[in-house]
Motif scaffolding. Sequence first.
Motif, PDB file in Angstrom:
ATOM      1  N   SER A 100       0.823  -1.208   0.000  1.00  0.00           N
ATOM      2  CA  SER A 100       0.000   0.000   0.000  1.00  0.00           C
ATOM      3  C   SER A 100       0.856   1.257   0.000  1.00  0.00           C
ATOM      4  CB  SER A 100      -0.918  -0.007   1.218  1.00  0.00           C
ATOM      5  OG  SER A 100      -1.795  -1.119   1.174  1.00  0.00           O
ATOM      6  N   VAL A 101       2.076   1.115   0.516  1.00  0.00           N
ATOM      7  CA  VAL A 101       3.006   2.240   0.522  1.00  0.00           C
ATOM      8  C   VAL A 101       4.342   1.770  -0.030  1.00  0.00           C
ATOM      9  CG1 VAL A 101       1.910   3.435   2.429  1.00  0.00           C
ATOM     10  CG2 VAL A 101       3.694   1.767   2.895  1.00  0.00           C
ATOM     11  N   GLY A 102       5.096   2.684  -0.608  1.00  0.00           N
ATOM     12  CA  GLY A 102       6.373   2.315  -1.185  1.00  0.00           C
ATOM     13  C   GLY A 102       7.446   2.112  -0.135  1.00  0.00           C
ATOM     14  N   SER A 103       8.291   1.116  -0.360  1.00  0.00           N
ATOM     15  CA  SER A 103       9.352   0.810   0.589  1.00  0.00           C
ATOM     16  C   SER A 103      10.346  -0.144  -0.046  1.00  0.00           C
ATOM     17  CB  SER A 103       8.772   0.163   1.854  1.00  0.00           C
ATOM     18  OG  SER A 103       9.795  -0.272   2.727  1.00  0.00           O
ATOM     19  N   ILE A 104      11.578  -0.146   0.480  1.00  0.00           N
ATOM     20  CA  ILE A 104      12.554  -1.137   0.047  1.00  0.00           C
ATOM     21  C   ILE A 104      12.592  -2.311   1.016  1.00  0.00           C
ATOM     22  CG2 ILE A 104      13.941   0.621  -1.086  1.00  0.00           C
ATOM     23  CD1 ILE A 104      15.957   0.338   1.218  1.00  0.00           C
ATOM     24  N   ARG A 105      11.798  -2.265   2.065  1.00  0.00           N
ATOM     25  CA  ARG A 105      11.805  -3.315   3.081  1.00  0.00           C
ATOM     26  C   ARG A 105      10.781  -4.399   2.746  1.00  0.00           C
ATOM     27  NH1 ARG A 105      11.236   0.321   8.359  1.00  0.00           N
ATOM     28  NH2 ARG A 105       9.461   0.977   7.115  1.00  0.00           N
ATOM     29  N   PRO A 106      11.205  -5.631   2.675  1.00  0.00           N
ATOM     30  CA  PRO A 106      10.277  -6.705   2.307  1.00  0.00           C
ATOM     31  C   PRO A 106       9.061  -6.802   3.223  1.00  0.00           C
ATOM     32  CG  PRO A 106      12.544  -7.486   2.185  1.00  0.00           C
ATOM     33  CD  PRO A 106      12.595  -6.131   2.800  1.00  0.00           C
ATOM     34  N   ASN A 107       9.231  -6.498   4.502  1.00  0.00           N
ATOM     35  CA  ASN A 107       8.109  -6.687   5.425  1.00  0.00           C
ATOM     36  C   ASN A 107       7.020  -5.640   5.260  1.00  0.00           C
ATOM     37  OD1 ASN A 107       9.332  -4.517   6.604  1.00  0.00           O
ATOM     38  ND2 ASN A 107       9.886  -5.557   8.505  1.00  0.00           N
ATOM     39  N   THR A 108       7.241  -4.681   4.387  1.00  0.00           N
ATOM     40  CA  THR A 108       6.205  -3.695   4.076  1.00  0.00           C
ATOM     41  C   THR A 108       5.172  -4.259   3.099  1.00  0.00           C
ATOM     42  OG1 THR A 108       7.811  -1.917   4.380  1.00  0.00           O
ATOM     43  CG2 THR A 108       5.810  -1.371   3.186  1.00  0.00           C
ATOM     44  N   TYR A 109       5.589  -5.278   2.367  1.00  0.00           N
ATOM     45  CA  TYR A 109       4.757  -5.814   1.296  1.00  0.00           C
ATOM     46  C   TYR A 109       3.872  -6.937   1.804  1.00  0.00           C
ATOM     47  CZ  TYR A 109       7.650  -3.046  -1.809  1.00  0.00           C
ATOM     48  OH  TYR A 109       8.273  -2.007  -2.436  1.00  0.00           O
ATOM     49  N   GLY A 110       2.589  -6.823   1.543  1.00  0.00           N
ATOM     50  CA  GLY A 110       1.645  -7.811   2.048  1.00  0.00           C
ATOM     51  C   GLY A 110       1.337  -8.938   1.082  1.00  0.00           C
ATOM     52  N   TYR A 111       1.700  -8.748  -0.172  1.00  0.00           N
ATOM     53  CA  TYR A 111       1.366  -9.747  -1.188  1.00  0.00           C
ATOM     54  C   TYR A 111       2.615 -10.079  -1.998  1.00  0.00           C
ATOM     55  CZ  TYR A 111      -3.220  -8.001   0.066  1.00  0.00           C
ATOM     56  OH  TYR A 111      -4.330  -7.626   0.762  1.00  0.00           O
ATOM     57  N   TRP A 112       2.811 -11.388  -2.232  1.00  0.00           N
ATOM     58  CA  TRP A 112       4.011 -11.863  -2.912  1.00  0.00           C
ATOM     59  C   TRP A 112       3.639 -12.921  -3.941  1.00  0.00           C
ATOM     60  CZ3 TRP A 112       8.954 -10.097  -1.978  1.00  0.00           C
ATOM     61  CH2 TRP A 112       9.108  -9.263  -0.864  1.00  0.00           C
ATOM     62  N   GLY A 113       4.420 -12.943  -5.028  1.00  0.00           N
ATOM     63  CA  GLY A 113       4.310 -14.040  -5.974  1.00  0.00           C
ATOM     64  C   GLY A 113       5.130 -15.224  -5.496  1.00  0.00           C
ATOM     65  N   GLN A 114       5.117 -16.280  -6.278  1.00  0.00           N
ATOM     66  CA  GLN A 114       5.806 -17.512  -5.888  1.00  0.00           C
ATOM     67  C   GLN A 114       7.287 -17.481  -6.254  1.00  0.00           C
ATOM     68  OE1 GLN A 114       4.082 -17.171  -8.628  1.00  0.00           O
ATOM     69  NE2 GLN A 114       5.341 -18.112 -10.232  1.00  0.00           N
ATOM     70  N   GLY A 115       7.673 -16.535  -7.084  1.00  0.00           N
ATOM     71  CA  GLY A 115       9.075 -16.397  -7.466  1.00  0.00           C
ATOM     72  C   GLY A 115       9.395 -17.097  -8.774  1.00  0.00           C
ATOM     73  N   THR A 116      10.413 -16.588  -9.453  1.00  0.00           N
ATOM     74  CA  THR A 116      10.880 -17.205 -10.682  1.00  0.00           C
ATOM     75  C   THR A 116      12.411 -17.164 -10.685  1.00  0.00           C
ATOM     76  OG1 THR A 116      10.683 -17.197 -13.107  1.00  0.00           O
ATOM     77  CG2 THR A 116      10.746 -15.045 -12.032  1.00  0.00           C
ATOM     78  N   GLN A 117      13.018 -18.268 -11.090  1.00  0.00           N
ATOM     79  CA  GLN A 117      14.471 -18.385 -11.027  1.00  0.00           C
ATOM     80  C   GLN A 117      15.128 -17.698 -12.218  1.00  0.00           C
ATOM     81  OE1 GLN A 117      16.555 -20.131  -8.634  1.00  0.00           O
ATOM     82  NE2 GLN A 117      18.148 -19.042  -9.782  1.00  0.00           N
ATOM     83  N   VAL A 118      16.151 -16.924 -11.915  1.00  0.00           N
ATOM     84  CA  VAL A 118      17.012 -16.321 -12.940  1.00  0.00           C
ATOM     85  C   VAL A 118      18.436 -16.796 -12.671  1.00  0.00           C
ATOM     86  CG1 VAL A 118      17.996 -14.179 -13.813  1.00  0.00           C
ATOM     87  CG2 VAL A 118      15.546 -14.310 -13.292  1.00  0.00           C
ATOM     88  N   THR A 119      19.040 -17.395 -13.678  1.00  0.00           N
ATOM     89  CA  THR A 119      20.406 -17.903 -13.554  1.00  0.00           C
ATOM     90  C   THR A 119      21.254 -17.288 -14.652  1.00  0.00           C
ATOM     91  OG1 THR A 119      19.598 -19.999 -12.652  1.00  0.00           O
ATOM     92  CG2 THR A 119      21.865 -19.948 -13.473  1.00  0.00           C
ATOM     93  N   VAL A 120      22.351 -16.649 -14.240  1.00  0.00           N
ATOM     94  CA  VAL A 120      23.260 -16.012 -15.180  1.00  0.00           C
ATOM     95  C   VAL A 120      24.613 -16.705 -15.091  1.00  0.00           C
ATOM     96  CG1 VAL A 120      24.271 -13.847 -15.961  1.00  0.00           C
ATOM     97  CG2 VAL A 120      22.041 -13.843 -14.815  1.00  0.00           C
ATOM     98  N   SER A 121      25.052 -17.269 -16.191  1.00  0.00           N
ATOM     99  CA  SER A 121      26.322 -17.995 -16.204  1.00  0.00           C
ATOM    100  C   SER A 121      27.416 -17.121 -16.808  1.00  0.00           C
ATOM    101  CB  SER A 121      26.177 -19.290 -17.001  1.00  0.00           C
ATOM    102  OG  SER A 121      25.759 -19.007 -18.316  1.00  0.00           O
ATOM    103  N   SER A 122      28.622 -17.355 -16.331  1.00  0.00           N
ATOM    104  CA  SER A 122      29.752 -16.545 -16.805  1.00  0.00           C
ATOM    105  C   SER A 122      30.380 -17.144 -18.043  1.00  0.00           C
ATOM    106  CB  SER A 122      30.790 -16.437 -15.690  1.00  0.00           C
ATOM    107  OG  SER A 122      31.207 -17.723 -15.301  1.00  0.00           O
TER     108      SER A 122
END
Length: 122
Positions: A100-122
């Motif tokens: 509801s308000v902007g923040s860089i702190r994860p605990n401010t956010y009430g709703y989250w997705g399940q996540g998606t993996q990003v892998t970067v190889s050298s």
Amino acid sequence: QVQLAESGGGSVQAGGSLGLSCAASERTFSSYYMGWFRQAPGKEREFVAGITRSSGSTYYADSVKGRFTISRDDAKTTVYLQMNSLKPEDTAIYYCAAASVGSIRPNTYGYWGQGTQVTVSS
């Protein structure tokens, strides 16, 4: 209650690009501040980018500034993260989140997705 679903993760070589999408179920999507976070193995979840309502302003972690771009399409209830010039240290699970308000702190956010993996190889 907002349900979020990320897509677009995958594997890429260093210097490459990936685009992530996060679709929201809620028609009031436009009223939320949206953020992207990431979590690498053994590390805490960290803020990557955020965007205010109506795309008024965007914010980025120093580590991704100039390489990543966050945007949103309220008509499609979707937030995006375009990632260019990817580095191996960008490897992580990427999550979108709504608050509801902007923040860089994860605990401010009430709703989250399940996540998606990003892998970067050298």
